[in-house]
Design an enzyme around this catalytic site. Structure first.
Site, mmCIF file in Angstrom:
data_model
loop_
_atom_site.group_PDB
_atom_site.id
_atom_site.type_symbol
_atom_site.label_atom_id
_atom_site.label_comp_id
_atom_site.label_asym_id
_atom_site.label_seq_id
_atom_site.Cartn_x
_atom_site.Cartn_y
_atom_site.Cartn_z
ATOM 1 C CG ASP A 1 -0.649 4.045 5.357
ATOM 2 O OD1 ASP A 1 0.271 4.541 6.044
ATOM 3 O OD2 ASP A 1 -1.838 4.051 5.711
ATOM 4 N NE ARG B 1 -0.632 4.926 8.806
ATOM 5 C CZ ARG B 1 -1.898 4.690 9.140
ATOM 6 N NH1 ARG B 1 -2.290 4.873 10.385
ATOM 7 N NH2 ARG B 1 -2.751 4.267 8.238
ATOM 8 C CG HIS C 1 -1.494 -1.011 5.963
ATOM 9 N ND1 HIS C 1 -2.045 -0.001 6.719
ATOM 10 C CD2 HIS C 1 -1.675 -0.637 4.675
ATOM 11 C CE1 HIS C 1 -2.507 0.942 5.917
ATOM 12 N NE2 HIS C 1 -2.308 0.584 4.664
ATOM 13 C CB CYS D 1 -0.919 0.007 1.222
ATOM 14 S SG CYS D 1 -2.063 1.416 1.242
ATOM 15 C CB CYS E 1 -5.636 -0.450 4.742
ATOM 16 S SG CYS E 1 -5.308 0.071 3.039
HETATM 17 CO CO CO Z 1 -3.385 1.218 3.048
#
Ligand code: CO
Length: 211
Positions: free
Chosen positions: A44, A46, A98, A42, A101
């Site tokens: 993302d 993090r 994750h 992803c 999400c």
């Molecule tokens: Co995500």
């Protein structure tokens, strides 16, 4: 100081540190890359794959998109997969989701529009595929279970692509791994694996990891 200037300063410091450790650090990298892994994860911020696996530059080929989706019609993703398998000959492809999400949450609950809404069509298919199981769960567990089910569906989708099927048929060493990353403890949790001998019609859903 403007935030972006921090990036340039941090980069200078990073490059200087690498050279201090090893004077050949960068000249060595000009020769080429031989990563053993392709990571599909992803976007993302993090979930930074090389950082959380302590992988040095050169160790991992990476593709990221919202909700780590595998669309065989996505030329961006498929060119990455083709190059990784056919040219770099990676031995492992990891599809990693994750918990928490935002993309998966939106696939379940809506609330997005435009490009993001369109992109998440694949994730909404995952919701439809597993509607019964998701509906039977307490509401606060649905999104994280969908994260796990999404990894499953995307990994099977990846296994069905022409590139992966060709590699399997040719006996090229290649394993596909479905993982999920837990933001709360920083740990990767393996969910499932697929290799050339796995019958794709019979790939079972992973056990529920997060309750
Ligand atoms: Co995500």
């Amino acid at each position: 100081m403007r935030e972006y200037k921090h990036l340039l300063l941090a980069n200078k410091a990073w490059a200087a540190e690498r050279l201090e450790e090893n004077a050949d650090y960068f000249t060595r990298q000009i020769v080429g890359q031989q990563p053993e892994f392709l990571w599909i994860g992803c976007s993302d911020s993090r979930v930074a794959p090389d950082q959380l696996t302590n992988t040095e530059p050169g160790g991992m080929f990476i593709h990221r998109n919202i909700a780590n989706l595998v669309d065989p019609g996505d030329q961006n993703l498929m060119s990455v997969v083709q190059f990784a398998v056919e040219v770099l000959k990676v031995g492992h492809i990891i599809v990693c989701g994750h918990y928490a999400c935002g993309g998966i949450q939106a696939a379940l609950e809506g609330g997005v529009d435009g490009h993001v809404h369109d992109w998440l069509a694949i994730a909404r298919n995952v919701v439809d595929n597993h509607r019964d199981e998701l509906d039977a769960l307490p509401e606060d567990q649905r999104a994280n279970r969908l994260v796990e089910l999404n990894v499953h569906d995307q990994l099977v989708q990846l296994a069905r692509t022409d590139v992966v099927q060709k590699a399997f048929a040719a006996g090229q060493p290649l394993e596909l791994h479905g993982w999920v990353y837990d933001l709360r403890d920083g740990l990767l949790k393996p969910l499932m694996e697929i290799d050339a001998n796995t019958p794709l019609e019979a790939v079972t859903k992973p056990e529920k990891v997060l309750v």
